[in-house]
Design a protein around this motif. Structure first.
Motif, mmCIF file in Angstrom:
data_model
loop_
_atom_site.group_PDB
_atom_site.id
_atom_site.type_symbol
_atom_site.label_atom_id
_atom_site.label_comp_id
_atom_site.label_asym_id
_atom_site.label_seq_id
_atom_site.Cartn_x
_atom_site.Cartn_y
_atom_site.Cartn_z
ATOM 1 N N GLN A 91 10.469 4.556 1.587
ATOM 2 C CA GLN A 91 9.553 5.660 1.325
ATOM 3 C C GLN A 91 9.876 6.860 2.191
ATOM 4 O OE1 GLN A 91 8.649 2.305 1.628
ATOM 5 N NE2 GLN A 91 6.435 2.132 1.257
ATOM 6 N N ASN A 211 1.145 5.734 -1.334
ATOM 7 C CA ASN A 211 0.540 4.465 -1.750
ATOM 8 C C ASN A 211 -0.155 4.625 -3.093
ATOM 9 O OD1 ASN A 211 1.373 3.259 0.614
ATOM 10 N ND2 ASN A 211 -0.670 3.057 1.494
ATOM 11 N N SER A 287 2.969 4.935 4.789
ATOM 12 C CA SER A 287 3.490 3.792 5.540
ATOM 13 C C SER A 287 3.855 4.136 6.972
ATOM 14 C CB SER A 287 4.709 3.206 4.821
ATOM 15 O OG SER A 287 5.763 4.159 4.729
ATOM 16 N N ASP A 311 -3.776 1.081 3.879
ATOM 17 C CA ASP A 311 -3.716 -0.126 4.706
ATOM 18 C C ASP A 311 -4.730 0.031 5.833
ATOM 19 O OD1 ASP A 311 -2.646 -1.710 7.129
ATOM 20 O OD2 ASP A 311 -1.273 -2.427 5.563
ATOM 21 N N GLN A 314 -3.739 2.078 8.757
ATOM 22 C CA GLN A 314 -3.811 3.534 8.626
ATOM 23 C C GLN A 314 -5.180 4.039 9.073
ATOM 24 O OE1 GLN A 314 -2.082 3.329 4.279
ATOM 25 N NE2 GLN A 314 -2.299 5.455 4.895
ATOM 26 N N TYR A 342 0.004 -3.887 3.141
ATOM 27 C CA TYR A 342 1.428 -3.961 2.830
ATOM 28 C C TYR A 342 1.933 -5.388 3.032
ATOM 29 C CZ TYR A 342 1.829 1.173 3.316
ATOM 30 O OH TYR A 342 1.705 2.527 3.185
ATOM 31 N N LYS A 351 6.835 -3.275 4.160
ATOM 32 C CA LYS A 351 5.993 -2.225 3.566
ATOM 33 C C LYS A 351 6.495 -1.765 2.205
ATOM 34 C CE LYS A 351 6.397 0.229 7.356
ATOM 35 N NZ LYS A 351 6.271 1.225 8.452
#
Length: 521
Positions: A91, A211, A287, A311, A314, A342, A351
């Motif tokens: 990513q 995401n 991520s 997540d 986060q 993840y 992830k």
């Protein structure tokens, strides 16, 4: 500021020695003018520190041709483009790291990859960084439907690139273009998308909502978190970043969405606008926020566009940013709605897979309602209202006008806005409401009613509250905030629920300048 009756929530080196130039000298003093003008920060208040890196990058020659011109669906109403499609191995990537491109062409044909960095570039919107190839392309296997209905590609790498040291952080598009096919029908195109991140201290960290791009991605044939036979919103579906992004399936039929996730749809106007004004901005993926270190080097953190899937790490990271004095700007709607853990890919790459693990909301009624509707989940996150300043509500989607209710607040300085004045169509297609009443110092700056399908009403609220160290948390309460900042090349205005944003509006631009000047002072 954390409410006193609540437990504590889980929570500059490159070019800094170059003299920073003031933006004010390059901008026209701000008043209330026609919507098409973007006049910049007011001269009577402190201007943000300009960043030579961003200014020098955007002074370079932009590309005249970087958008997709010819795309081809696999079928009427289809979501993919078999003549050429691909994805990236990560990513996000830093300078010096290697990125792989996985590309499939059907039929066998040669192709090239042009790498563009998106930004302002005197209004052109992107700059050509390099061209890779040509390469010999071939069809790669369509993945079977796996456990939890995952579609996870195991394609052979077609090309690789070591990110040069002089490539600045940003969102990059790899434009895939075939040579003319055997029928003489011409070339076909698609995108891949990736983020170049860095570790330098910066004023603004702009988090991309990838995401959520992946959660809604239906490549190859209606395979997203919303299309499982058991129902659209449960913990039984997985999605993988190891697959191309198909055409975005909601809001509009935009061929620019092939391969680019939701970047050009819902997020690019903010980056374009920030770079136009020379703001010191750096970029990251969702991520990259599983730990707080990147954000702690910045003065402001921005959640942009449609940032629904987080997540839990986060969430904890961004709480730590707030509590450390970082300013938070949720220029988004429907943010922090679903806990999305993840896990590693089948090649054990971290992830690369996520799923809907459960609702945020703690013991709040909205979390309970989501579980009643969709069944039990293995995870439940804290009440997102105590981070954002408002919550995800039900119905969470609709459209309406953004209505000023607190015109004396400093965010409205220089806008000329009056109580009850509207910014048409700015609410949508999802939003926040129901602010926690016990956040000390929380103020509602705008509120009103959105209509789902043009019929079902729901209250929304835009809020701001003080953090513990002189910082603040602002909630715009709409996915469409950046639509009224700029209208760059490659971007189309969306619509939904019989409502739509109208495009660049100097009031939204001024409010955003006011927020950033305060955040960066």
């Amino acid at each position: 500021m954390i409410p006193k009756n609540k437990p504590e929530l889980h929570r500059r080196d490159v070019l800094k020695d170059v003299a920073a130039a003031s933006l004010a000298s390059a901008m026209v003093p701000f008043g209330f003018h026609a919507q098409a003008q973007d006049l910049g920060p007011a001269s009577q208040t402190p201007a943000p520190t300009a960043n030579p890196l961003i200014q020098e990058e955007n002074a370079k020659v932009g590309a005249k041709d970087w958008q997709l011109t010819r795309v081809r669906l696999d079928k009427t109403g289809g979501l993919r483009s078999p003549p050429i499609e691909g994805y990236c191995s990560k990513q996000s990537v830093q300078a010096g790291e290697q990125l792989e491109f996985f590309v499939s062409t059907d039929p066998i044909q040669r192709f090239k990859i042009e790498i563009f960095r998106t930004g302002y570039y005197s209004g052109r919107g992107a700059r050509l960084m390099t061209t890779l190839g040509p390469f010999e392309g071939r069809p790669q296997k369509l993945p079977e439907v796996g456990d939890k209905r995952i579609r996870e590609c195991e394609w052979a790498a077609s090309a690789s690139l070591t990110i040069p040291d002089d490539w600045p952080s940003g969102v990059y598009l790899g434009r895939l273009t075939t040579e003319s096919d055997s029928t003489g029908a011409g070339y076909w195109q698609n995108y891949t998308v990736f983020i170049v991140r860095d570790e330098r201290p910066a004023d603004i960290l702009l988090q991309c909502s990838d995401n959520t791009w992946q959660a809604y991605n239906q490549w190859p044939d209606g395979d997203s978190l919303y299309t499982h036979p058991k129902g659209g919103q449960g913990p039984w579906g997985d999605v993988s970043f190891d697959r191309p992004y198909g055409k975005y399936p909601q809001i509009f039929e935009n061929p620019q969405t092939f391969g680019s996730g939701e970047w050009l749809c819902f997020e690019f106007p903010l980056a374009y606008w920030l770079e136009k004004h020379g703001y010191d901005v750096t970029y990251c993926s969702n991520s990259d926020m599983v730990t707080p270190e990147r954000g702690l080097k910045c003065k402001a953190f921005i959640s942009n566009g449609h940032d629904e899937y987080w997540d839990i790490r986060q969430y904890e990271s961004v709480v730590k940013l707030r509590d450390a004095g970082v300013n938070l700007l949720f220029l988004t709607g429907n943010a922090v709605c679903w806990v999305s853990p993840y896990r590693n890919s089948q090649k054990d790459i971290p992830k690369r897979i996520l799923f809907r693990g459960g609702p945020y909301g703690g013991e709040h009624r909205w979390a309970e309602l989501r579980e009643q509707e969709h069944g039990p989940f293995p995870h439940r996150g804290p009440d997102e209202g105590y981070l954002i300043g408002a919550r995800n509500v039900e119905p969470v989607n609709g459209g309406g006008d953004w209505v000023c209710t607190n015109p004396d607040h400093w965010i409205f300085e220089g806008t000329g806005m009056q109580r009850g004045e509207v910014i048409p169509g700015l609410i949508g297609w999802e939003y926040h409401g129901d602010p926690p009443v016990d956040i000390e110092g929380l103020e509602i700056v705008a509120e009103g009613t959105a209509l789902q399908g043009g019929i079902n009403p729901q209250r929304w609220a835009s809020t701001i509250y003080p953090g513990p160290k002189g910082n603040f948390v602002f909630n715009a309460s709409t996915i469409w905030w950046c639509q009224d900042l700029a209208s760059p090349p490659g971007h189309w205005l969306p619509w939904s629920h019989w409502s739509r944003p109208h495009g660049p509006d100097d009031r939204v631009q001024r409010i955003t300048h006011n927020l950033l000047r305060r955040a960066l002072a």
